[in-house]
Motif scaffolding. Structure first.
Motif, short mmCIF file in Angstrom:
data_model
loop_
_atom_site.label_atom_id
_atom_site.label_comp_id
_atom_site.label_asym_id
_atom_site.label_seq_id
_atom_site.Cartn_x
_atom_site.Cartn_y
_atom_site.Cartn_z
N ASP A 93 3.09 9.15 -11.14
CA ASP A 93 2.67 10.19 -10.20
C ASP A 93 3.24 11.55 -10.55
OD1 ASP A 93 1.17 8.41 -8.77
OD2 ASP A 93 2.68 8.03 -7.24
N ARG A 113 -6.73 10.07 -9.19
CA ARG A 113 -6.16 9.72 -7.88
C ARG A 113 -7.27 9.66 -6.82
NH1 ARG A 113 -2.48 12.98 -8.08
NH2 ARG A 113 -0.93 11.55 -8.90
N CYS A 135 -8.73 6.34 -7.05
CA CYS A 135 -7.85 5.36 -6.42
C CYS A 135 -8.08 5.27 -4.92
CB CYS A 135 -6.39 5.71 -6.68
SG CYS A 135 -5.82 5.46 -8.38
N HIS A 136 -8.28 6.42 -4.29
CA HIS A 136 -8.49 6.44 -2.84
C HIS A 136 -9.73 5.63 -2.44
CE1 HIS A 136 -6.12 10.48 -2.42
NE2 HIS A 136 -5.35 9.47 -2.71
N HIS A 183 -2.13 5.26 -6.26
CA HIS A 183 -2.23 5.52 -4.83
C HIS A 183 -1.75 4.29 -4.09
CE1 HIS A 183 -3.58 6.73 -0.92
NE2 HIS A 183 -4.53 5.82 -0.86
#
Length: 348
Positions: free
Chosen positions: A79, A247, A250-251, A64
């Motif tokens: 990704d 993901r 990751c945020h 990310h």
């Protein structure tokens, strides 16, 4: 080890692993090659996601980009395919090419089928700009430095102004490599989430230490500066997760960065990479359908908390383990511990 115990700082509520480092995730190791000689203050840090054949036993992964002022390689394929197939390297901005070439050679030596009987390889190299303390234009990092960092990988690795972190500044102070871990329980079994950062970002006046503004702890001579640096964050876990769920982790790294006072300025590159050692993708498979285990999304909240706590402590750990460094053109960047211990003069 996270923040050293002598400072009596506890970050968050979750327990940490035995080392309080990303290497508490079984199989993860980290190594450094540090260049510290006058104007040359730089290096390489390497992370091995597991101890097997990464190319033939890939890990599910995701990335990310919080703010894209960065030159990391390999994220496009991660990704798209959701897999990690090489070690992760960290170095300075202008040495990415050298590090990438060395990593390719490392992978070719281990895998004679690459570009012969199968496809290419996707090397992952992350960077921050250490030009304030390091003669970055001198291109001092060599391929041998990369090989040395890879050979140095171990569970109990050093933090602070080492490896790629040697010339980095964090919140106007000496930064570098920091790490932490958290343990979460799922279905009666303990799992680990760990993080490792290369910190080179944010402003001194914004720094929060354990929820306290730095200005309440001390007033120090830190020249005014813009938030023009970067921070690379890597998350690792042994929890079975999908690429989508990785993901989502990751945020949540941004929560940890914000807790230390970062607001992600225009010239700051914040890039996050996450992988799980539990779900693996074989390079070759006899069957079209592969079994895969994943977490129920309703059980993911403790993981979000773990990421926030890990990243916050990793940033602070990079500060507490760094030492004051004098480098390019005689420039000196003080470390947080010297300021707290009164070894550097404070404002009257």
């Amino acid at each position: 080890m996270g923040i050293p115990a002598k400072w009596n700082l506890t970050i968050g509520h979750l327990p940490h692993g035995p080392l309080n480092k990303i290497s508490d995730v079984p199989g993860v190791t980290v190594g450094h090659c540090t260049l510290a000689d006058g104007d040359v203050q730089t290096g390489v840090t390497a992370l091995l996601p597991h101890q097997g054949d990464l190319f033939h036993e890939k890990l599910l992964a995701a990335s990310h980009v919080i703010n894209g002022f960065g030159k990391t390689t390999g994220l496009v394929q991660i990704d798209e395919l959701g897999t990690l197939e090489t070690p992760i390297l960290f170095t300075n901005t202008l040495s990415v090419g050298t590090a990438e070439t060395a990593l390719v050679k490392y992978m070719l030596a281990q895998n004679p089928d690459i570009c012969e009987t199968t496809g290419s390889v996707n090397p992952v190299v992350c960077e921050c700009n250490d030009s304030g303390l390091n003669d970055i234009r001198g291109l001092h990092v060599t391929e041998q430095n990369v090989f040395d960092a890879l050979a140095d990988c171990k569970a109990d690795f050093a933090e602070g102004a080492v490896g790629a972190g040697r010339g980095m500044r964090c919140h106007g102070l000496k930064g570098g490599i920091g790490s932490a871990s958290r343990v979460v329980e799922l279905d009666g079994k303990n799992y680990t989430i760990g993080s490792l950062v290369l910190s080179n970002h944010a402003m001194f006046d914004d720094l929060m230490v354990g929820g306290t503004p730095i200005q309440q702890l001390l007033e120090a001579h830190i020249p005014p500066h813009e938030d023009k640096g970067s921070i690379i964050t890597v998350l690792a876990t042994d929890i079975p997760l999908s690429e989508r769920q990785l993901r989502r982790l990751c945020h949540r790294a941004l929560v940890g960065l914000s807790r230390t006072g970062s607001y992600c300025g225009n010239g700051s590159g914040e890039i996050v990479l996450a992988f799980t050692t539990a779900n693996r993708m074989p390079h070759y498979a006899d069957k079209a359908l592969l079994p895969m285990t994943m977490l129920h999304d309703d059980a993911i909240n403790p993981l979000f908390r773990a990421v926030a706590e890990c990243v916050e402590e990793s940033v602070l750990s990079s500060l507490f383990h760094a030492e004051t460094v004098t480098g390019y053109h005689g420039k000196t960047v003080p470390c947080l511990t010297d300021l707290l211990e009164g070894k550097i003069e404070r404002k009257k």
